[in-house]
Design a protein around this motif. Structure first.
Motif, PDB file in Angstrom:
ATOM      1  N   LEU A 130      24.226 -70.254 108.635  1.00  0.00           N
ATOM      2  CA  LEU A 130      25.547 -69.650 108.768  1.00  0.00           C
ATOM      3  C   LEU A 130      26.096 -69.731 110.199  1.00  0.00           C
ATOM      4  O   LEU A 130      27.238 -70.171 110.391  1.00  0.00           O
TER       5      LEU A 130
ATOM      6  N   VAL B 241      29.500 -71.778 111.265  1.00  0.00           N
ATOM      7  CA  VAL B 241      30.587 -71.076 111.947  1.00  0.00           C
ATOM      8  C   VAL B 241      30.970 -71.802 113.235  1.00  0.00           C
ATOM      9  O   VAL B 241      32.151 -72.041 113.515  1.00  0.00           O
TER      10      VAL B 241
ATOM     11  N   ILE C 264      34.593 -69.722 105.785  1.00  0.00           N
ATOM     12  CA  ILE C 264      33.899 -69.493 107.054  1.00  0.00           C
ATOM     13  C   ILE C 264      34.896 -69.108 108.143  1.00  0.00           C
ATOM     14  O   ILE C 264      34.626 -68.237 108.985  1.00  0.00           O
TER      15      ILE C 264
END
Length: 490
Positions: free
Chosen positions: A373, A377, A117
């Protein structure tokens, strides 16, 4: 006069194995405890300078070791057995479990989600923002955890195993350079190896404690005491690995490694079942191909526009693996008696590399296929330790996975510390319980200073401090090994 000189030489010979190493590490431990800010700043300054000035060398050296490892494994030398007529002491599963657990087990838990990530959110300049995606982020991660890392370990271990099992020398670094390892001239190499081991494991132990604290706080939703929790956990881990180290290799490390392997498989299968197994299988294939395509461009050069990224990731990782080589190398050498050079090299390099690829594809790769996601992050940008547990929070049975990861982190780091104490005692020529207790105290003192500071990036720099001088020793060992194999063939 001759008698006095002889007595002094005998005294220095006795001190140079265990006492001098212990004294030096105790001084370092005292400095870290009494003057933590000054000691940590000094070490970070030295490592920062070395990384900046010699960064390209730390990229090229592991790359050369990859080539050397594969060349030896695929050559006729690969048929030579480590230990003439010897049979393997450990079964294949036990052997694989021990070398993997000692090598980098807790690191996979720590960085399984966070590193892919991080590369996705902040890619190097040589990967355009438009092209960065799941496969590229994973390929960059494999570059740090795959062939290069395990080739360093494999060559280090091969040298130790060769001279111990085929030349009947002690399993020490100095024994690679002389058939009279009691010579004080070469015992400084053992001292440097001990320093590299202690600092390398201390940095890893401090990072693991930070991740455990983050996981517990994330799971219960409240502060758990900060420093007091970290120090308490350190004491508990210290007690565990000290007791395990006194039990010996077969009872302590072997049993813990098998437990780690079982828990890793269970957790991996559980996450695979909770996400999309077919998608993960596809990710393994596509990201591996991207990794293989990436290798030629990153293995022998540093992109000038990506210099900062390389210094913060690739170079630090490779120096970290070099720091662990004098610990992991002798350990996997010790457990590899009776295996051919080909089996030793290929299994030591390829099995952990493939396992790492599957692990990162399952954990980090899954995040790219989920709506969370952006949340992961953001969590990773805030604190590397939050990425894994943010991922678990969005899975069924997330709490169970979180607690399993915490348990696995602890057992992995116990195995690593246990192995480090075993190897340090072996390097200094004393397997006595008293010696193991002293080395445990030194390790915990340096780790305590890092826990007080509680800075993950700083822990990484401290962990690589001992590797800086050991890099030259590792290169010399590789050259000696090639010379030995040529002589053996003739």
């Amino acid at each position: 006069m001759n008698t006095l000189t002889h007595s002094i030489r005998n005294l220095m010979s006795q001190l140079s194995r265990e006492s001098i190493g212990l004294i030096c590490c105790c001084i370092a431990a005292a400095a870290f405890l009494i003057f933590p800010e000054t000691a940590i700043s000094l070490v970070a300054g030295v490592t920062g300078y070395a990384i900046h000035e010699f960064g390209l060398a730390f990229i090229i050296i592991p790359s050369l070791f990859v080539i050397l490892s594969l060349a030896i494994a695929l050559s006729p030398w690969g048929k030579i057995k480590l230990g003439k007529g010897a049979k393997p002491e450990f079964g294949f599963v036990s052997w694989t479990a021990m070398l993997f657990a000692a090598g980098m087990g807790s690191g996979l838990i720590f960085w399984g989600v966070a590193e892919p990530i991080a590369h996705y959110a902040h890619p190097p300049a040589f990967v355009s923002v438009d092209n960065i995606g799941k496969d590229s982020a994973l390929a960059l991660t494999y570059f740090h955890w795959g062939l290069h890392a395990w080739s360093l370990y494999a060559i280090s271990g091969l040298v130790m195993a060769w001279f111990a099992f085929n030349k009947s020398r002690p399993m020490t670094i100095s024994a690679s350079f002389t058939d009279k390892p009691e010579s004080s001239r070469y015992q400084v190499f053992d001292l440097l190896a001990v320093v590299a081991v202690i600092f390398g494991v201390a940095g890893t132990l401090a990072n693991t404690i930070a991740l455990v604290e983050s996981g517990v706080e994330q799971s219960i939703g409240s502060d758990i005491g900060g420093l007091s929790f970290r120090l308490g956990l350190l004491m508990a881990i210290t007690l565990a690995f000290t007791l395990s180290s006194t039990m010996g290799l077969d009872k302590g490390i072997k049993r813990m490694s098998l437990f780690n392997l079982l828990l890793v498989v269970v957790m991996l299968v559980a996450v695979l079942a909770l996400v999309d197994p077919l998608s993960i299988a596809s990710t393994v294939v596509t990201s591996t191909l991207t990794y293989l395509q990436l290798l030629p461009s990153v293995s022998f050069s540093i992109d000038m526009d990506s210099r900062q990224w390389s210094e913060g990731w690739s170079i630090i990782y490779f120096v970290w693996w070099i720091a662990w080589a004098p610990f992991v190398g002798p350990f996997i050498a010790r457990i590899s008696r009776g295996r051919t050079i080909r089996q030793y090299l290929l299994c030591t390099i390829l099995i952990p590399t493939m396992t790492s690829i599957v692990w990162f594809s399952t954990f980090g790769g899954s995040v790219f296929e989920m709506s969370i996601l952006p949340d992961v992050v953001q969590a990773t940008n805030t604190d590397f330790t939050l990425g894994l547990f943010t991922f678990f929070d969005n899975l069924a049975f997330g709490k169970i996975l979180t607690y399993s990861a915490i348990l696995l982190l602890i057992t992995f780091v116990i195995t690593s510390a246990d192995s480090a104490i075993y190897v340090t005692s072996m390097m200094t020529g004393s397997q006595a319980v008293k010696s193991k207790l002293m080395w445990s105290l030194v390790l915990v003192a340096i780790t305590a200073a890092l826990v007080l500071k509680n800075n993950i990036d700083l822990n990484k720099q401290i962990a690589i401090f001992g590797a800086l001088p050991f890099t030259l020793i590792l290169l010399a060992q590789a050259g000696i090994m090639v010379k030995e194999l040529i002589k053996h063939k003739s």
